[in-house]
Design a protein around this motif. Structure first.
Motif, PDB file in Angstrom:
ATOM      1  N   GLY A   1       0.678  -1.391   0.224  1.00 48.66           N
ATOM      2  CA  GLY A   1       0.095  -0.176  -0.098  1.00 48.66           C
ATOM      3  C   GLY A   1       0.975   1.295  -0.512  1.00 48.66           C
ATOM      4  N   TYR A   2       0.034   2.942  -0.483  1.00 52.15           N
ATOM      5  CA  TYR A   2       1.214   3.331  -0.427  1.00 52.15           C
ATOM      6  C   TYR A   2      -0.420   4.790   0.024  1.00 52.15           C
ATOM      7  N   ARG A   3       0.499   5.550   0.224  1.00 46.08           N
ATOM      8  CA  ARG A   3      -0.353   7.307   0.830  1.00 46.08           C
ATOM      9  C   ARG A   3      -0.206   8.241  -0.299  1.00 46.08           C
ATOM     10  N   LEU A   4      -1.051   8.993  -0.337  1.00 43.95           N
ATOM     11  CA  LEU A   4      -1.378  10.832  -1.083  1.00 43.95           C
ATOM     12  C   LEU A   4      -0.993  11.167  -0.404  1.00 43.95           C
ATOM     13  N   ILE A   5       0.001  13.218  -0.761  1.00 40.67           N
ATOM     14  CA  ILE A   5      -0.248  13.801  -0.082  1.00 40.67           C
ATOM     15  C   ILE A   5      -0.158  14.548  -1.568  1.00 40.67           C
ATOM     16  N   SER A   6      -0.898  16.404  -1.303  1.00 40.00           N
ATOM     17  CA  SER A   6      -0.683  17.527  -2.219  1.00 40.00           C
ATOM     18  C   SER A   6      -1.009  18.530  -0.721  1.00 40.00           C
ATOM     19  N   ASN A   7      -0.399  18.852  -0.789  1.00 44.31           N
ATOM     20  CA  ASN A   7      -0.128  20.121   0.367  1.00 44.31           C
ATOM     21  C   ASN A   7      -0.608  21.426  -0.616  1.00 44.31           C
ATOM     22  N   ALA A   8      -1.723  22.409   0.021  1.00 43.56           N
ATOM     23  CA  ALA A   8      -1.618  22.967  -1.036  1.00 43.56           C
ATOM     24  C   ALA A   8      -2.041  24.279   0.361  1.00 43.56           C
ATOM     25  N   GLY A   9      -0.849  25.240  -0.201  1.00 43.14           N
ATOM     26  CA  GLY A   9      -1.212  26.698   0.385  1.00 43.14           C
ATOM     27  C   GLY A   9       0.054  26.570   1.536  1.00 43.14           C
ATOM     28  N   SER A  10       0.356  27.740   2.781  1.00 43.67           N
ATOM     29  CA  SER A  10       1.598  28.305   3.556  1.00 43.67           C
ATOM     30  C   SER A  10       1.153  27.238   4.625  1.00 43.67           C
ATOM     31  N   GLU A  11      -0.072  26.929   5.043  1.00 45.49           N
ATOM     32  CA  GLU A  11       0.231  26.012   6.327  1.00 45.49           C
ATOM     33  C   GLU A  11      -0.017  24.848   6.039  1.00 45.49           C
ATOM     34  N   ALA A  12       0.236  24.103   4.889  1.00 51.43           N
ATOM     35  CA  ALA A  12       0.481  22.466   4.671  1.00 51.43           C
ATOM     36  C   ALA A  12       1.731  22.647   4.076  1.00 51.43           C
ATOM     37  N   HIS A  13       2.631  23.890   3.819  1.00 55.13           N
ATOM     38  CA  HIS A  13       3.601  23.607   3.741  1.00 55.13           C
ATOM     39  C   HIS A  13       4.107  23.210   2.196  1.00 55.13           C
ATOM     40  N   GLN A  14       3.030  24.291   1.172  1.00 58.06           N
ATOM     41  CA  GLN A  14       3.506  23.812  -0.141  1.00 58.06           C
ATOM     42  C   GLN A  14       4.596  24.405  -0.925  1.00 58.06           C
ATOM     43  N   THR A  15       5.710  23.757  -1.218  1.00 55.25           N
ATOM     44  CA  THR A  15       6.943  24.666  -1.694  1.00 55.25           C
ATOM     45  C   THR A  15       6.900  24.439  -2.262  1.00 55.25           C
ATOM     46  N   VAL A  16       6.458  23.838  -4.019  1.00 53.55           N
ATOM     47  CA  VAL A  16       6.885  24.264  -4.766  1.00 53.55           C
ATOM     48  C   VAL A  16       5.127  24.759  -6.161  1.00 53.55           C
ATOM     49  N   ALA A  17       5.377  25.791  -6.582  1.00 50.87           N
ATOM     50  CA  ALA A  17       4.097  25.781  -6.466  1.00 50.87           C
ATOM     51  C   ALA A  17       3.233  25.717  -8.338  1.00 50.87           C
ATOM     52  N   HIS A  18       3.593  24.398  -8.534  1.00 49.91           N
ATOM     53  CA  HIS A  18       2.834  23.364  -9.738  1.00 49.91           C
ATOM     54  C   HIS A  18       1.807  22.501  -8.871  1.00 49.91           C
ATOM     55  N   PHE A  19       1.071  22.045  -9.014  1.00 49.66           N
ATOM     56  CA  PHE A  19       0.283  21.355  -8.500  1.00 49.66           C
ATOM     57  C   PHE A  19       1.572  19.514  -8.956  1.00 49.66           C
ATOM     58  N   HIS A  20       1.031  18.683  -7.463  1.00 50.31           N
ATOM     59  CA  HIS A  20       2.131  17.989  -7.647  1.00 50.31           C
ATOM     60  C   HIS A  20       1.460  17.554  -6.059  1.00 50.31           C
ATOM     61  N   ILE A  21       0.829  15.200  -6.441  1.00 51.58           N
ATOM     62  CA  ILE A  21       0.652  14.834  -5.268  1.00 51.58           C
ATOM     63  C   ILE A  21       2.439  13.866  -5.301  1.00 51.58           C
ATOM     64  N   HIS A  22       2.285  13.854  -3.886  1.00 50.91           N
ATOM     65  CA  HIS A  22       3.204  12.457  -3.281  1.00 50.91           C
ATOM     66  C   HIS A  22       2.837  11.580  -3.173  1.00 50.91           C
ATOM     67  N   LEU A  23       3.470  10.520  -3.760  1.00 51.72           N
ATOM     68  CA  LEU A  23       3.245   9.233  -3.156  1.00 51.72           C
ATOM     69  C   LEU A  23       4.542   8.059  -2.652  1.00 51.72           C
TER      70      LEU A  23
END
Ligand code: 5GP
Length: 126
Positions: free
Chosen positions: A90-112
């Protein structure tokens, strides 16, 4: 209205200006290893279109782009053998959006993320 900056690091990766360790690519997405992995498998999946975050993507991308992006997720998970249906655990998906989520690269992405027991979804701060 999107304030997409085409000098962000993932835009440069998409243009081939800087290299990446590619995992998967199709008409809609590019997927590559995160340079600072938080798990044995830490893969980023990004759309080829210019979207700053998930809000921008879902609100402004075409249905074909949205479907194509979502279909890439199990394709990557199966290719890596990390989905339970491909022999993994199994795996986990994360997508950070905005400053409190600590999004550091402003091109939409999901982490797997996969390859170890990932523990609870968030670490409690209480
Ligand atoms: P965020 O914090 O925006 O959700 O995640 C951005 C991710 O991009 C981070 O996990 C970071 O390690 C990764 N990253 C930043 N720069 C590069 C790079 O040049 N190449 C790759 N492959 N990953 C990067």
């Amino acid at each position: 209205m999107s304030n997409y900056d085409n000098q962000n690091i993932f835009a440069k990766i998409l243009r081939g200006d800087i290299p990446c360790e590619k995992i998967y690519e199709d008409e809609y997405v590019l997927s590559f290893k995160d340079v600072n992995p938080q798990a044995p498998s830490h893969i980023l999946i990004i759309p080829k279109g210019a979207y700053t975050d998930i809000n921008d993507f879902i609100e402004n991308a075409s249905n074909e782009e949205i479907i194509g992006f979502n279909k890439a997720i199990p394709a990557v998970a199966h290719q890596l053998g990390i989905s339970e249906t491909s022999g993994g655990k199994g795996y986990r998906l994360i997508s950070n959006a905005g400053s409190e989520a600590h999004q550091t690269v402003a091109h939409f992405h999901i982490h797997l993320l996969a390859g170890r027991n990932l523990g609870p979804m968030l670490v409690s701060i209480k």
